[in-house]
Design an enzyme around this catalytic site. Structure first.
Site, PDB file in Angstrom:
ATOM      1  CD  GLU A 147       1.521  -8.943   7.956  1.00 36.55           C
ATOM      2  OE1 GLU A 147       0.886  -8.594   8.970  1.00 36.55           O
ATOM      3  OE2 GLU A 147       2.160 -10.011   7.887  1.00 36.55           O
ATOM      4  CB  SER A 157       0.027   1.897  -3.585  1.00 38.13           C
ATOM      5  OG  SER A 157      -0.997   2.819  -3.881  1.00 38.13           O
ATOM      6  CB  SER A 168      -8.210  -2.856   2.312  1.00 34.54           C
ATOM      7  OG  SER A 168      -8.331  -3.423   1.022  1.00 34.54           O
ATOM      8  N   PRO A 181       0.837  -1.202   0.000  1.00 31.86           N
ATOM      9  CG  PRO A 181       0.259  -0.769   2.229  1.00 31.86           C
ATOM     10  CD  PRO A 181       1.164  -1.631   1.374  1.00 31.86           C
ATOM     11  CE  LYS A 197      -0.527  -3.453  -7.432  1.00 33.46           C
ATOM     12  NZ  LYS A 197      -0.554  -1.980  -7.380  1.00 33.46           N
ATOM     13  CB  SER A 237       5.669  -2.017  18.180  1.00 28.08           C
ATOM     14  OG  SER A 237       4.515  -2.365  17.455  1.00 28.08           O
ATOM     15  CB  CYS A 283      -2.426  -0.840   9.271  1.00 30.34           C
ATOM     16  SG  CYS A 283      -0.735  -0.997   9.855  1.00 30.34           S
TER      17      CYS A 283
END
Ligand code: NAD
Length: 530
Positions: A240, A169, A219, A142, A167, A432, A274
């Site tokens: 993830e 975003s 997502s 992303p 690849k 973290s 995220c």
């Protein structure tokens, strides 16, 4: 070669100024298979170049990344809007550190590892884990941490000896090209690390191509599609995904500290992490004071172009992100959320700016927890006692990260361990993810598999068990032909080995000796005949 047609170019737009920053040619989805095949062809030489060579190449990449960090930092800010200070302090520092961590640790992580055998029948055998590369990995990333997120896969993946097709975003293709140049300049062969550009159809083509494993960050919705596609060829996909991260503020929290940390955790990167703090669950006894401090600090945040050093919060990364944020705030208000600040676009700003927004919910109508915000919006809900706070924190289909704010660390850790999440932090948030050795994962709908740390590297290798018998000419007693004698022998052997009763052990000893002496003699006779 004719220049690429204009419609086949992917433009990168600065979300603060809406100016074009640059462009790259789109990869036709039907070309992805051939690119993966060329990476596959280059893979054996990279694999057999040896770990020492690969460590030296990646160490050069680390040094180059350090030297080019401002250039990368500027590019991040221009392509997706986060303040340059954040690009440097949060993203580039963690990225250079991550490369150093993996180059230092790779020999340890990838060296053969003995598996001592306890069973008497196998005691003399050699037994170890051997790590070997998988082949071509597909990495799909992303735009929100455009350097650190892909590097978390690319660095360990290359060190382990894999080839990678990456690849990025469609919002951050220039960063992708800058990463490609970095590894090329460091000495990674051109075909071993390649980029493809475009939207979902190019990502889907990478999943469908002959990649060995897919590493997807994005997502939950798209992650589910990736997993469905990958499963058609039983390909593993490390995913993830999204989150709706809770922050529990206890009744003993330092309100000034907690409110500063939470405002930062909610609005850095314009809330587009995220692991942004999305849902604060604050003990009702301190909720008033906490809310007041949060609103005051949120109102003080300075919106602006990320290249201005006085900017705290940049624009959203795209028009789609802006529209999504507006819809989130509208829906929250229609569901009973009370707007405490923000909730609108600032006047007179050209880019995709939106004021940091705080929305209050009540105990009887808590903040929705099954939709990811991923926006400059913070929900706050009061709770009564630690149990109630944990219940609200866990009432979500997501389980990515969480935080607990208290002046009693033990209490914080106790509460944290009750939260269903891949990560929990006590008295801090977000950071973290930038700690190379801290593995990162999500539970529930937040992810499958690991990135960062040793566990992240384990996802990129074939963990092969090697078992080597030193007695090269000995026939084993469990081979054919079977017989009743063999079963009786093993039954006596099991009693001798595993029974807790000493009397029974001694009773079966003659049968054990008889059976196994017979077996040893049989092998001796065989060898004598040879
Ligand atoms: P996204 O899911 O829209 O896109 C992610 C990537 O997938 C992009 O490169 C996109 O082009 C590609 N893609 C789109 N459709 C595809 C398909 N059908 N097959 C294969 N690839 C496809 O996400 P985004 O808007 O780029 O990023 C935001 C999301 O990422 C948020 O939900 C955020 O929580 C999540 N995220 C998760 C983590 C984590 O570590 N858990 C980290 C960062 C971002």
């Amino acid at each position: 070669m004719p220049p690429p047609r204009p419609e086949s170019m992917l433009k990168s737009i600065n979300p603060a100024t809406l100016e074009t920053v640059g462009q790259v040619p789109v990869t036709p989805p039907e070309a992805v298979g051939a690119i993966v095949a060329s990476a596959q062809a280059a893979f054996p030489a990279w694999r057999h170049a040896g770990l020492k060579t690969r460590v030296a190449v990646l160490e050069r990449a680390r040094q180059l990344l350090l030297e080019r960090s401002e250039r990368f930092g500027r590019m991040i800010t221009e392509e997706m809007g986060r303040p340059f200070a954040e690009s440097m302090v949060m993203e580039m520092e963690a990225s250079v550190d991550l490369l150093g961590y993996y180059t230092r640790k790779a020999p340890d992580f990838l060296g053969d590892r003995r598996v001592p055998l306890h069973n008497v029948f196998f005691k003399r055998r050699k037994s170890y884990i051997h790590f070997s590369p998988l082949g071509v990995l597909g990495v799909i990333a992303p735009w929100n941490w455009p350097v650190l997120i892909p590097l978390g896969f690319i660095a360990p993946g290359l060190l382990a000896g894999n080839a990678i097709v990456f690849k990025h975003s469609e919002l951050t293709p220039l960063v992708a090209e800058e990463l490609r140049r970095l590894f090329l300049d460091a000495g990674v062969p051109e075909a071993v690390f390649q980029t493809v550009h475009g939207g979902g159809e190019v990502g889907a083509a990478l999943v469908d191509a002959k990649t060995e494993r897919i590493f997807f960050t994005g997502s939950t919705e798209v992650g589910a599609k990736v997993m469905a596609h990958a499963s058609r060829s039983l390909k593993k996909a490390v995913l993830e995904l999204g989150g709706s991260d809770p922050a529990i503020v206890c009744d003993d929290a330092d309100i000034d500290n907690a409110s500063s940390g939470i405002v930062w955790g909610a609005f850095n990167n314009c809330g587009q992490n995220c692991n942004s703090v999305e849902r604060v669950i604050v003990d009702a006894s301190v909720a008033g004071r906490f809310m007041e401090a949060v609103v005051e600090k949120t109102k003080r945040l300075r919106l602006g172009d990320g290249m201005d050093p006085a900017t705290d919060v940049g624009p959203l990364a795209s028009e789609a992100q802006l529209k999504k944020t507006e819809a989130i705030v509208r829906t929250a208000q229609s569901r009973g959320g009370r707007l405490l600040c923000g909730g609108r676009r600032p006047a007179g700003m050209k880019g995709y700016f939106y004021e940091p927004t705080v929305i209050e919910w009540s105990r009887s109508n808590p903040a929705p927890a099954d939709e990811e915000l991923f926006a400059p919006v913070l929900y706050v809900t009061p709770s009564v006692g630690d149990g109630d706070a944990v219940r609200l924190a866990n009432a979500s289909c997501f389980g990515l990260a969480a935080s607990v704010w208290t002046t009693d660390r033990r209490r914080g850790e106790r509460i944290g361990r009750e939260i269903e999440s891949g990560t929990v932090m006590i008295n801090d948030a977000i950071v973290s993810f930038g700690i190379a050795e801290a593995g990162w994962t999500g539970v529930k709908k937040s992810g499958v598999g690991w990135v960062h740390g040793e566990k992240g590297l384990d996802e990129m290798v074939n963990i092969q068990y090697v078992h080597s018998e030193p007695q090269l000419r000995t026939q084993k007693f469990w081979w054919f032909p079977y017989s009743g004698r063999m079963v009786r022998g093993m039954k006596a052997g099991m009693t001798f080995l595993f029974d807790r009763n000493m009397f029974r052990k001694i009773t079966v000893l003659p049968a054990v000796l008889k059976h196994f002496t017979g077996y040893l003699l049989m092998n001796r006779r065989r060898k004598d005949k040879m």
